[in-house]
Every structure is written in C-alpha cells, then in structure tokens.
Design a protein around this motif. Structure first.
Motif, short mmCIF file in Angstrom:
data_model
loop_
_atom_site.label_atom_id
_atom_site.label_comp_id
_atom_site.label_asym_id
_atom_site.label_seq_id
_atom_site.Cartn_x
_atom_site.Cartn_y
_atom_site.Cartn_z
N MET A 269 0.82 -1.21 0.00
CA MET A 269 0.00 0.00 0.00
C MET A 269 0.85 1.26 0.00
SD MET A 269 -2.86 -1.34 2.70
CE MET A 269 -4.02 0.02 2.57
N GLY A 270 2.17 1.10 -0.03
CA GLY A 270 3.06 2.24 -0.16
C GLY A 270 3.51 2.87 1.14
N TYR A 271 3.21 2.25 2.27
CA TYR A 271 3.69 2.79 3.54
C TYR A 271 5.16 2.46 3.73
CZ TYR A 271 -1.18 3.60 4.72
OH TYR A 271 -2.46 4.05 4.71
N ASP A 272 5.84 3.31 4.47
CA ASP A 272 7.25 3.10 4.79
C ASP A 272 7.34 2.49 6.18
OD1 ASP A 272 9.92 3.23 5.37
OD2 ASP A 272 9.97 5.42 5.58
N THR A 273 7.58 1.16 6.23
CA THR A 273 7.67 0.49 7.54
C THR A 273 9.12 0.29 7.97
OG1 THR A 273 7.73 -1.71 6.55
CG2 THR A 273 5.55 -0.83 7.09
N GLY A 274 10.06 0.54 7.08
CA GLY A 274 11.46 0.32 7.41
C GLY A 274 11.84 -1.16 7.47
N ILE A 275 10.90 -2.04 7.10
CA ILE A 275 11.15 -3.49 7.24
C ILE A 275 11.79 -4.07 5.98
CG2 ILE A 275 10.02 -5.75 7.49
CD1 ILE A 275 9.87 -4.24 10.07
N ASP A 276 12.82 -4.90 6.20
CA ASP A 276 13.39 -5.71 5.12
C ASP A 276 12.69 -7.06 5.18
OD1 ASP A 276 15.02 -7.65 3.78
OD2 ASP A 276 16.74 -6.28 3.91
#
Ligand code: COA
Ligand code: ZN
Length: 329
Positions: A269-276
């Motif tokens: 959805m285009g959110y920036d979660t910082g997750i790899d």
C-alpha cells in the motif's frame, strides 16, 4: 513525537516486535538463550522500530523467559532500535534497569475483573504499583510505556466504555508521566470502527504521547484493525513474527497480528515500515524448529504476492493443444 500527520503514500508506520515476549511466554518449549539472542539480532537487522525483548517477571510464573538478563546482555544493540521489556513490579524494574533496557513496559487492565483475574490486584492497587515503578524509571532515566489490556473489550465484562479507557490513559500520561501508552486488544475483541473512534479520541487529547495499538488476530480482524488505526492517525503497531502467541496447544488461535503479514500488506500500500521483508521472513522461518510447532503466518506459508511460481512442466504442450483447438463460433 508529534501528532502523526496524514501524508498519503510513503507515510512512516513503526512496527514493534513483541513475539520474543508476548509470543515466547506462551510457548511450552524453552527456546535456548543463544537462539533468543540470535532471533532478537535478526529482528534488529530486519528493521523493527522497537523490540519487546523479554519480561522481568517471576521465573516461576513464566519459566520461558527466565533468561531475561542474559538475553538483554548478549544481544547486539542497534542504536535505531528501542529495546523494551515488560516489567510487572519494583523487582522487575530493578532488573530491567540493571540490564539496560531502553524502555519499561508496564501493564494493567481496563476492567476490574480482568485485572483481578490476571494480576490478582484491583485496578487502583495496580495503578499504585505502576506509579512506584514509573518513579524508579524517571530517576533512572528509563522511558516508561503503559499497556492497557482489554482496552477494546473484556472477556468477562464485555464492552468497556471509551471514557473508562481514556480516563486511565489520562492518569498514565498526566500523573505517571508515561512517554507512551499502548491500547491492547488482549483477547481479539476490537473491530475497525471502534479502533478509529478510540484512536482519534486519544490523539486529540494527547497528541504528544506515543500511542501504540496492540491487536491479537483471535477473530481474524487484526489487519483490518491496523488499517483502521492508520486511517485514524496511529503510526505504531505491535505485532509478532510468525503470528505466534496464545495457547501453545491451539497454534494460531489467539496470536498477535503477524509482523510479516502487516509489513507485507503495508508495503504493497506504499507505507514506509522500514522493514526488510526477506530478513524478517528468514527470522520467522526459524520459529517452527525452535517452538516445536507450525506458525500461523500466511506469508511464510504462501510467500509474498509477487513470489511467482514456474509454469507447469508440460506448459508448451498445453498451449500447443489449446492453439490447435478450433475457436468456438
Ligand atoms: N522478578 C523475579 N522474581 C519475581 C518478580 C520479578 N519481577 N516478582 C515476583 N517475583 C518472585 C518473588 O521473588 C517470589 O519468589 P519466591 O516464591 O521464590 O519468594 C515470587 O515471585 C512471588 O512473589 P510475590 O511478590 O508474592 O508476587 P506475586 O506472586 O504477586 O507475583 C507477579 C506477581 C505478577 C510479579 C508474578 O506473578 C509474575 O511475574 N507473573 C507473570 C505475569 C506475566 O508475565 N503475565 C503475562 C503478561 S501480562
Ligand atoms: Zn498481547
């Protein structure tokens, strides 16, 4: 922290891992200390904003976490990650501070019945204990977060009035000086419109307080609740890798929302979660061997949306046969 502002795509959402505490505390198997340390390090590398590493509780009550000191001592500290620990009382606070936890997570319930059943104290007795621990945290310079269980409903009392939940939040923020509050859906009773209402009300009253939403997927509404929380302005969510938690004899029955499922959906959805995501999936994939049973995670089972599969081995023949068939008139 300022009040999160809706900026559309690319908005930062902070994912906080609780599997090493909320998840492992419920497991029958004792996960060896070196494996716990390796899991926390892997979760740090995967980009979690905060990790609830362990709990400084009675080792008799929760033997699965009896190695709390050693785990906190041996993990590799990433300066971008907040390493939190659950603390039930003064003894727990002393152990957490000694072990250099970045944050102490204090717990009580929104309803008298659940607080008595779970913590053997009235809510006022719990609050007095929390105040004592918060004072210790303040003088040691360790951040204090208060988790309010049953904020979205109690398995014994049913619905909890919004004003009751907000009144307790007010006491944590204004009396205890808590830097953060977590609204916990302990038994999976939350639903999206309710989440939106409570989130908006909280952020309106305490825009400078770090708000976390903590959902369990007991009734399959977990991801919907996260999305409703985001739409209402929340930007921090607890989740457990593999979706672990709940009764060890009914895997998946009441685990936390699954970190990799949330991270996968939010990334799409285009959110920036910082997750790899590959690193997170690698960490979750280690769990079945360590806890001795399958995990609820749908992403570990099904793969990511664009993890494509090869065409069938006889695909060329299938196509040739299809093309040789006359077209329907
Ligand atoms: N760390 C280590 N030991 C602790 C402790 C702590 N934070 N708190 C209590 N203990 C020990 C006491 O030393 C005592 O040990 P003993 O029997 O050898 O003397 C024993 O636990 C009982 O202590 P008491 O002061 O009577 O507390 P309690 O029985 O009322 O315990 C809790 C209260 C909540 C601290 C304890 O039951 C507990 O840790 N429960 C786990 C709660 C939990 O994690 N729930 C899931 C998450 S919400
Ligand atoms: Zn929980």
């Amino acid at each position: 922290m300022t009040n999160p502002v809706w900026t559309g795509r690319g908005r930062r959402v902070y994912l906080q891992e609780v599997g090493t505490r909320d998840g492992l505390q419920a497991e029958a198997a004792f996960v060896p200390t070196e494996d716990k340390v390796a899991l926390v390090n892997a979760l740090s590398d995967a980009g979690l904003a905060k990790i609830e590493v362990t709990a400084f509780v009675s080792p008799k009550a929760i033997p699965a976490l009896r190695d709390a000191e050693q785990v906190l001592r041996e993990i590799r500290r990433n300066p971008d990650v907040v390493y939190s620990a659950l603390v039930p009382n003064v003894r727990g606070a002393e152990r957490a501070i000694e072990s250099r936890a970045d944050e102490m997570n204090l717990v009580m319930s929104a309803t008298e019945s659940h607080n008595l059943a779970n913590l053997r104290m009235t809510r006022e007795q719990s609050f007095a204990g929390l105040a004592e621990v918060a004072a210790i945290g303040r003088s040691a310079g360790v951040a204090v977060n208060v988790s309010l269980s049953c904020a979205f409903g109690c398995p014994m009392e049913g619905d909890v009035p919004v004003e009751t939940v907000l009144a307790w939040c007010g006491r944590y923020v204004e009396t205890l000086g808590a830097h953060g509050v977590t609204l916990c859906d302990t038994t999976g009773m939350a639903f999206p419109t309710q989440v939106a209402e409570l989130t908006s009300a909280f952020l309106e009253r305490w825009p400078g307080t770090e708000l976390t939403l903590h959902f369990h997927n007991t009734r399959g509404i977990g991801l919907a609740n996260v999305l409703a929380g985001i739409d209402a302005g929340a930007d921090r969510f607890d989740a457990s890798f593999g979706g672990i938690g709940g009764c060890p004899y009914a895997p998946g029955a009441s685990g936390n929302v699954c970190t990799e499922e949330i991270a996968h959906a939010l990334a799409l959805m285009g959110y920036d979660t910082g997750i790899d995501l590959p690193l997170l999936l690698a960490a979750a994939s280690r769990l079945p061997a360590l806890i001795g049973h399958d995990i609820p995670s749908q992403i570990v089972k099904a793969g990511r949306r664009l993890d494509l599969h090869p065409r069938p081995a006889d695909f060329d023949q299938i196509r040739a046969r299809a093309l040789a068939r006359p077209m329907a008139a």
